[in-house]
Design a protein around this motif. Structure first.
Motif, PDB file in Angstrom:
ATOM      1  N   HIS A 169     -12.343  53.734  12.551  1.00 45.08           N
ATOM      2  CA  HIS A 169     -11.437  54.770  12.064  1.00 45.08           C
ATOM      3  C   HIS A 169     -12.161  56.073  11.766  1.00 45.08           C
ATOM      4  O   HIS A 169     -11.572  57.004  11.217  1.00 45.08           O
ATOM      5  CB  HIS A 169     -10.655  54.268  10.849  1.00 45.08           C
ATOM      6  CG  HIS A 169      -9.585  53.276  11.212  1.00 45.08           C
ATOM      7  ND1 HIS A 169      -8.314  53.649  11.579  1.00 45.08           N
ATOM      8  CD2 HIS A 169      -9.612  51.938  11.316  1.00 45.08           C
ATOM      9  CE1 HIS A 169      -7.593  52.570  11.863  1.00 45.08           C
ATOM     10  NE2 HIS A 169      -8.363  51.511  11.715  1.00 45.08           N
ATOM     11  N   GLY A 170     -13.442  56.152  12.108  1.00 47.04           N
ATOM     12  CA  GLY A 170     -14.172  57.417  12.038  1.00 47.04           C
ATOM     13  C   GLY A 170     -14.614  57.795  10.640  1.00 47.04           C
ATOM     14  O   GLY A 170     -14.475  57.023   9.687  1.00 47.04           O
ATOM     15  N   ASN A 172     -13.388  59.916   8.551  1.00 49.93           N
ATOM     16  CA  ASN A 172     -12.352  60.025   7.499  1.00 49.93           C
ATOM     17  C   ASN A 172     -11.893  58.637   7.021  1.00 49.93           C
ATOM     18  O   ASN A 172     -11.349  58.523   5.930  1.00 49.93           O
ATOM     19  CB  ASN A 172     -11.180  60.912   7.940  1.00 49.93           C
ATOM     20  CG  ASN A 172     -10.317  60.313   9.045  1.00 49.93           C
ATOM     21  OD1 ASN A 172     -10.274  59.099   9.235  1.00 49.93           O
ATOM     22  ND2 ASN A 172      -9.612  61.172   9.770  1.00 49.93           N
ATOM     23  N   GLY A 173     -12.123  57.601   7.803  1.00 46.27           N
ATOM     24  CA  GLY A 173     -11.854  56.213   7.374  1.00 46.27           C
ATOM     25  C   GLY A 173     -10.402  55.918   7.069  1.00 46.27           C
ATOM     26  O   GLY A 173     -10.073  54.834   6.568  1.00 46.27           O
ATOM     27  N   GLU A 192      -3.756  59.153  14.769  1.00 46.72           N
ATOM     28  CA  GLU A 192      -4.479  58.177  13.941  1.00 46.72           C
ATOM     29  C   GLU A 192      -3.527  57.084  13.454  1.00 46.72           C
ATOM     30  O   GLU A 192      -3.909  55.912  13.384  1.00 46.72           O
ATOM     31  CB  GLU A 192      -5.140  58.875  12.749  1.00 46.72           C
ATOM     32  CG  GLU A 192      -6.276  59.803  13.154  1.00 46.72           C
ATOM     33  CD  GLU A 192      -7.448  59.743  12.200  1.00 46.72           C
ATOM     34  OE1 GLU A 192      -7.205  59.539  10.999  1.00 46.72           O
ATOM     35  OE2 GLU A 192      -8.590  59.896  12.663  1.00 46.72           O
ATOM     36  N   ASP A 213     -10.314  61.515  14.277  1.00 43.16           N
ATOM     37  CA  ASP A 213     -11.754  61.287  14.487  1.00 43.16           C
ATOM     38  C   ASP A 213     -12.046  59.819  14.816  1.00 43.16           C
ATOM     39  O   ASP A 213     -13.173  59.357  14.680  1.00 43.16           O
ATOM     40  CB  ASP A 213     -12.573  61.754  13.275  1.00 43.16           C
ATOM     41  CG  ASP A 213     -12.353  60.879  12.044  1.00 43.16           C
ATOM     42  OD1 ASP A 213     -11.488  59.965  12.085  1.00 43.16           O
ATOM     43  OD2 ASP A 213     -13.048  61.097  11.039  1.00 43.16           O
ATOM     44  N   ASP A 214     -11.028  59.055  15.240  1.00 46.75           N
ATOM     45  CA  ASP A 214     -11.232  57.643  15.570  1.00 46.75           C
ATOM     46  C   ASP A 214     -12.085  57.506  16.837  1.00 46.75           C
ATOM     47  O   ASP A 214     -12.031  58.350  17.727  1.00 46.75           O
ATOM     48  CB  ASP A 214      -9.879  56.944  15.813  1.00 46.75           C
ATOM     49  CG  ASP A 214      -9.004  56.923  14.578  1.00 46.75           C
ATOM     50  OD1 ASP A 214      -9.465  57.359  13.510  1.00 46.75           O
ATOM     51  OD2 ASP A 214      -7.843  56.475  14.692  1.00 46.75           O
TER      52      ASP A 214
END
Ligand code: CA
Ligand code: CA
Ligand code: CA
Length: 235
Positions: A169-170, A172-173, A192, A213-214
């Protein structure tokens, strides 16, 4: 007659000091920005490398495991945060087709670079422990994971008919399960959200500032079959 030399006042004037301080501040700011960018790039690169390792581990699992009928299968997702794939029902079906990556079962690192679990979805027909998968297996809706370049999936389909999709999930989570097993807040970005809504569709594209940002990874069925044939598995 010669005059004695006039004494010079040594040191900096206030204006000179101010200019030096401004220059130091600019240099320090630039270095900090550069360090933070470098750290982000390193984290992102490490996760991309881990995703490639995950694909290799999944291919290795399929090559080395046999369902009751002797055919290969892929692991079930983990849903209780112990890293071990969930036990199958009597008919060989996974209790859930999506969860976190069973990192203990696969012998891999627990989390991505930001201490969140990788999300893992596997198609029903590729994860049955009684009847494994095979070449020419009927393509049913349950066996058609796909990755698009937007949530509506109305432009480019990057890949379809996939046995498995794994994603981070990048930074930013958002939408991820953290290392402790807690659910992070969800994203407000449509692309996302598509990666966390538990269905067969996923989105992959380059990061957008402050948004998507994934990092999404998948295995083509052709690569899976090719690797199994190379390993001498009957298909
Ligand atoms: Ca488990
Ligand atoms: Ca994200
Ligand atoms: Ca989805």
């Amino acid at each position: 007659m010669t005059c004695p030399p006039r004494s010079r006042v040594s040191g900096f004037t206030l204006a000179e000091l101010a200019i030096v301080l401004v220059i130091i501040a600019l240099l320090a700011g630039g270095m900090l920005l550069s360090l933070s960018t470098q750290s982000d790039m390193r984290d992102s690169g490490d996760t991309r490398k881990q995703l490639a390792d995950i694909n290799e581990a999944l291919l290795g699992f399929a090559a080395s495991h046999s369902a009751t009928d002797g055919r290969p299968y892929l692991p079930c997702p983990d849903t209780d945060n112990d890293g071990v794939e969930q036990p199958r029902s009597g008919s060989g079906v996974c209790p859930s087709q999506e969860g976190i990556l069973p990192w203990v079962t696969l012998g891999l690192a627990q989390t991505d670079s930001w201490q969140n679990h990788y999300r893992y979805r596997v198609a029903t027909g590729f994860s049955n422990g009684q009847t494994g998968f095979y070449l020419g297996m009927p393509i049913t809706p349950a066996n058609t994971l796909r990755v698009c370049d937007n949530a509506a999936c109305n432009a480019t389909i990057l890949a379809s008919g996939l046995p498995v999709v794994v994603l981070s999930h990048g930074k930013n989570g958002l939408g991820a399960i953290s290392a402790s097993g807690a659910a992070n807040p969800v994203s407000s970005d449509a692309d996302e959200l598509e990666n966390g809504d538990g269905d067969n569709d996923f989105v992959s594209h380059t990061p957008t500032p402050g948004g998507f940002d994934d990092q999404v990874s998948w295995i083509s069925p052709n690569i899976l079959f090719n690797r199994l044939i190379a390993a001498g598995r009957p298909l």
